[in-house]
Design an enzyme around this catalytic site. Structure first.
Site, mmCIF file in Angstrom:
data_model
loop_
_atom_site.group_PDB
_atom_site.id
_atom_site.type_symbol
_atom_site.label_atom_id
_atom_site.label_comp_id
_atom_site.label_asym_id
_atom_site.label_seq_id
_atom_site.Cartn_x
_atom_site.Cartn_y
_atom_site.Cartn_z
ATOM 1 N N GLU A 444 0.845 -1.215 0.000
ATOM 2 C CA GLU A 444 0.000 0.000 0.000
ATOM 3 C C GLU A 444 0.877 1.261 0.000
ATOM 4 O O GLU A 444 0.558 2.263 0.651
ATOM 5 C CB GLU A 444 -0.944 -0.044 1.208
ATOM 6 C CG GLU A 444 -2.160 0.875 1.142
ATOM 7 C CD GLU A 444 -2.968 0.749 -0.145
ATOM 8 O OE1 GLU A 444 -3.292 -0.391 -0.534
ATOM 9 O OE2 GLU A 444 -3.250 1.795 -0.760
HETATM 10 C C1 LIG Z 1 2.480 -9.754 0.212
HETATM 11 C C2 LIG Z 1 2.230 -8.645 -0.757
HETATM 12 C C3 LIG Z 1 0.931 -8.292 -1.084
HETATM 13 C C4 LIG Z 1 0.692 -7.286 -2.026
HETATM 14 N N1 LIG Z 1 -0.591 -7.011 -2.410
HETATM 15 C C5 LIG Z 1 -0.800 -6.192 -3.494
HETATM 16 C C6 LIG Z 1 -2.096 -6.057 -4.075
HETATM 17 O O1 LIG Z 1 -3.079 -6.631 -3.587
HETATM 18 N N2 LIG Z 1 -2.241 -5.281 -5.189
HETATM 19 C C7 LIG Z 1 -1.175 -4.634 -5.746
HETATM 20 O O2 LIG Z 1 -1.359 -3.962 -6.756
HETATM 21 N N3 LIG Z 1 0.073 -4.719 -5.203
HETATM 22 C C8 LIG Z 1 0.281 -5.491 -4.105
HETATM 23 N N4 LIG Z 1 1.539 -5.621 -3.568
HETATM 24 C C9 LIG Z 1 2.625 -4.867 -4.148
HETATM 25 C C10 LIG Z 1 3.170 -3.779 -3.210
HETATM 26 O O3 LIG Z 1 2.260 -2.734 -3.115
HETATM 27 C C11 LIG Z 1 4.551 -3.353 -3.769
HETATM 28 O O4 LIG Z 1 5.434 -4.423 -3.487
HETATM 29 C C12 LIG Z 1 5.044 -2.068 -3.155
HETATM 30 O O5 LIG Z 1 4.269 -0.999 -3.601
HETATM 31 C C13 LIG Z 1 6.517 -1.783 -3.491
HETATM 32 O O6 LIG Z 1 6.795 -1.961 -4.861
HETATM 33 P P1 LIG Z 1 8.036 -2.866 -5.296
HETATM 34 O O7 LIG Z 1 7.896 -4.182 -4.600
HETATM 35 O O8 LIG Z 1 8.138 -2.880 -6.758
HETATM 36 O O9 LIG Z 1 9.291 -2.157 -4.666
HETATM 37 P P2 LIG Z 1 10.118 -0.957 -5.343
HETATM 38 O O10 LIG Z 1 9.188 0.072 -5.859
HETATM 39 O O11 LIG Z 1 11.113 -1.533 -6.277
HETATM 40 O O12 LIG Z 1 10.863 -0.353 -4.081
HETATM 41 C C14 LIG Z 1 12.082 -0.894 -3.553
HETATM 42 C C15 LIG Z 1 12.620 0.082 -2.497
HETATM 43 O O13 LIG Z 1 12.929 1.328 -3.116
HETATM 44 C C16 LIG Z 1 12.209 2.376 -2.489
HETATM 45 N N5 LIG Z 1 11.791 3.340 -3.503
HETATM 46 C C17 LIG Z 1 11.194 3.101 -4.684
HETATM 47 N N6 LIG Z 1 10.959 4.244 -5.333
HETATM 48 C C18 LIG Z 1 11.391 5.243 -4.543
HETATM 49 C C19 LIG Z 1 11.430 6.669 -4.642
HETATM 50 N N7 LIG Z 1 10.918 7.319 -5.686
HETATM 51 N N8 LIG Z 1 11.987 7.367 -3.628
HETATM 52 C C20 LIG Z 1 12.473 6.738 -2.548
HETATM 53 N N9 LIG Z 1 12.474 5.405 -2.392
HETATM 54 C C21 LIG Z 1 11.925 4.667 -3.372
HETATM 55 C C22 LIG Z 1 11.036 1.726 -1.796
HETATM 56 O O14 LIG Z 1 10.569 2.479 -0.678
HETATM 57 C C23 LIG Z 1 11.618 0.387 -1.386
HETATM 58 O O15 LIG Z 1 12.295 0.509 -0.166
HETATM 59 C C24 LIG Z 1 1.790 -6.594 -2.599
HETATM 60 C C25 LIG Z 1 3.102 -6.931 -2.231
HETATM 61 C C26 LIG Z 1 3.323 -7.958 -1.344
HETATM 62 C C27 LIG Z 1 4.748 -8.328 -1.022
#
Ligand SMILES: Cc1cc2nc3c(=O)[nH]c(=O)nc-3n(C[C@H](O)[C@H](O)[C@H](O)COP(=O)(O)OP(=O)(O)OC[C@H]3O[C@@H](n4cnc5c(N)ncnc54)[C@H](O)[C@@H]3O)c2cc1C
Length: 598
Positions: A444
């Site tokens: 989220e």
């Molecule tokens: C168990 C689980 C359930 C989930 N359920 C859903 C769901 O129901 N629907 C859905 O759509 N998604 C869902 N997600 C996805 C979740 O919302 C994303 O994993 C999350 O938004 C982070 O995206 P990412 O994993 O690609 O990490 P990334 O975006 O790659 O981030 C990696 C790191 O970099 C940091 N970062 C990234 N961009 C920036 C920036 N601009 N400035 C500073 N720091 C940054 C982040 O804070 C993080 O620490 C789920 C994920 C999990 C693991």
């Protein structure tokens, strides 16, 4: 029966004395949500959470969700509990009366959410996502979509899911590539793959209503080109019966650290060639705006998860500490050797327990105050009050989400620590809470993204005015304290507001890179101060209530003690964060990316 005991007394106190439920129930729309009716309702909810849902928590962890072909099987106890949940109508409470809901304020449903989440966080995600889908449709859906889908979503007979994330589009949804192609019949054909979709496929409900962010062929790049589509798993016939399957399926589920009972699905749309049939929700290219209208509620819901899992872990830790015999109490050299004691008598164990307790009570107050602000923003008849509460809710929501989910992990970790080695062993269940809690700071919008939202959008949107107004209110609470029992609370709160004010000014004046470098410590500081403020208000209310005939003196005195403990032990952390907020980015980037890990 389970070992979860709904914290009804504390929930009622926070609703009544801190979050202002009695005043909210004076609005016509919430006249049925007076404090006595709400207390009766919460007693029933608590019983259901403890007796029906909580016993499924361990099953969910051990059995987990299993992919069989393109179907997902959840533990058998989940299906039984979900059927009872739907049968009892618990899912309907917060939804609008005209759509078959109970019309309760978000404030009350936040307390309900807490108990269901404490009982089983993995299970609670299914109703949470369904609530999100109901909101999206209620606000943005046209009459046909509402007529076809809202009824069963409100009751929980059908579940919802949110499909945003793709491999290249996590925090940055501008990169979403899922395509939506207009069809001649006015519907759309959806093609693409979504990852990490919570309850994207499962056996708890017959139908699943997916909300999918996708891009139309002529859409502008970035987030401005995203549209929201409703994509049902099973089509709904004109007479309301369920028809054929849509062209979408779950092709994998993730193996993950915690919330094993909640399937995290890879969803594929349009594999059969013609595309999954989707219906546009609201206007084309306004999908992000629609997501934002749901975001405060969903993000607050994740903050509640931090609170809820902390409460469950805390209860278990206190139970263990009262029984585990180890070591002897401290003594002076000339005292006789004392008998072995339970660990709850050791000062360091008490420190851990009081830290957990103080954080939990502070989190509970914060998410309730945030929910009340959202209720008034929507329903207060005075437009000025509604606007002021909307601004407050906008400011508080990233803090509730990130501070409570981070603190939830810390509390779950402390609860594990109280168990010693037994906490690290899976059989005690303490490890499960810690593993389950860890997702809340990630999904989220990660907590890093929440901090950026706070300093970037929320603080700057009104030049810091809402933050300053809140800081003034905190200072007014601090300076109003004149009872000697709370003297240190007032002193520490004043110090903390001075630091928060300096930090706010610095953030508002900083250039973007410097501001973002200080964002996370700033959010932590704000949460830490807000927690101290709300516990001070609790303590003041408890002091007032002590004079009442028949007052529950133990409970009220414990409130005062807990506020003092927080002020002396946890509030000073806020002030200590000022150097981190204002340190700037030089040292963050002084070492090249190549050398960082060498
Ligand atoms: C168990 C689980 C359930 C989930 N359920 C859903 C769901 O129901 N629907 C859905 O759509 N998604 C869902 N997600 C996805 C979740 O919302 C994303 O994993 C999350 O938004 C982070 O995206 P990412 O994993 O690609 O990490 P990334 O975006 O790659 O981030 C990696 C790191 O970099 C940091 N970062 C990234 N961009 C920036 C920036 N601009 N400035 C500073 N720091 C940054 C982040 O804070 C993080 O620490 C789920 C994920 C999990 C693991």
């Amino acid at each position: 029966m389970s070992d979860y005991r709904p914290p009804l007394r504390d929930v009622r106190f926070a609703l009544e004395k801190v979050a202002g439920l009695p005043a909210l129930a004076e609005l016509d729309v919430f006249a049925h949500a007076d404090i006595e009716t709400t207390a009766d309702l919460l007693e029933e909810v608590g019983r259901f959470a403890a007796e029906v849902i909580a016993p499924t928590n361990r099953d969910g962890d051990l059995e987990g969700a299993v992919l069989e072909g393109d179907r997902v099987r959840t533990p058998a106890s989940f299906k039984r509990a979900h059927d009872q949940y739907v049968g009892a109508g618990w899912g309907t409470l917060q939804h609008a009366v005209e759509h078959g809901g109970g019309g309760f304020p978000l404030l009350v449903s936040t307390a309900v959410k807490e108990m269901f989440t404490s009982a089983n966080m993995a299970f609670s995600l299914c109703p949470l996502l369904t609530t999100g889908a109901v909101h999206a449709l209620t606000i943005h859906g046209d009459a046909d979509l509402k007529e076809t889908y809202l009824g069963q979503l409100v009751t929980g007979e059908w579940a919802g899911s949110m499909n945003l994330t793709e491999p290249q589009a996590g925090s940055d949804l501008a990169e979403i590539r899922t395509r939506a192609v207009p069809a001649e019949d006015g519907t759309y054909r959806i093609f693409g793959q979504k990852i990490f979709i919570t309850f994207g496929e499962h056996d708890l409900t017959e139908n699943i209503i997916h909300l999918v962010l996708a891009r139309l062929p002529d859409a502008p790049p970035g987030t401005k080109g995203l549209s929201l589509f409703l994509v049902p798993k099973l089509f709904v016939n004109a007479d309301g019966t369920l028809g054929e399957r849509n062209d979408l399926r779950c092709i994998a589920i993730e193996h993950k650290l915690g919330i094993h009972g909640s399937p995290t699905c890879v969803m594929s749309f349009g594999d059969d060639g013609d595309g999954a049939v989707g219906f546009l929700v609201g206007e084309a290219n306004s999908g992000m705006r629609q997501m934002f209208t749901m975001m405060n509620d969903a993000r607050l819901g994740v903050g509640v998860q931090g609170l809820a899992i902390a409460e469950r872990a805390f209860q278990q830790a206190v139970g263990y500490a009262r029984e585990r015999i180890q070591g002897r109490p401290p003594r002076r050299d000339d005292d006789p050797e004392p008998a072995e004691t339970t660990i709850v008598d050791h000062p360091d164990v008490r420190r851990m327990i009081m830290t957990m307790r103080a954080y939990i009570e502070a989190m509970r107050c914060l998410v309730y105050v945030n929910a009340e602000a959202l209720d008034r923003a929507l329903h207060d008849p005075d437009p000025a009050v509604a606007a002021e509460r909307q601004a407050l809710a906008d400011l508080l929501t990233p803090i509730s989400k990130a501070w409570c989910s981070d603190v939830g992990v810390e509390v779950a970790s402390l609860a594990l620590q109280v168990h010693g080695g037994a906490g690290y062993i899976e059989e005690t269940g303490a490890a499960q809470h810690y593993r389950d809690a860890r997702i809340a700071p990630i999904y989220e919008g990660t907590n890093g993204i929440q901090a950026i939202d706070l300093v970037g959008r929320k603080l700057h949107s009104d030049g810091g005015e809402t933050a300053r107004r809140l800081i003034d209110e905190i200072r007014a609470t601090a300076t109003a304290i004149d009872d000697p029992a709370l003297a240190t609370v007032g002193d520490h709160l004043v110090e903390a507001t001075v630091a928060l004010e300096k930090a706010t000014q610095w953030i508002l004046a900083a250039d973007p890179t410097e501001m973002l470098a200080g964002a996370t410590p700033y959010l932590r500081m704000f949460g830490q101060v807000a927690g101290g403020w709300l516990l001070a208000r609790s303590a003041l209310a408890a002091l007032g209530d002590l004079a009442d005939a028949g007052a529950d003196e133990d409970f009220l005195r414990a409130k005062i003690t807990t506020a003092r403990f927080y002020a002396d032990n946890l509030l000073p952390l806020a002030t200590s964060l000022l150097p981190a907020v204002t340190a700037g980015s030089d040292d963050l980037f002084a070492i090249s990316a190549e050398r960082l890990a060498s």
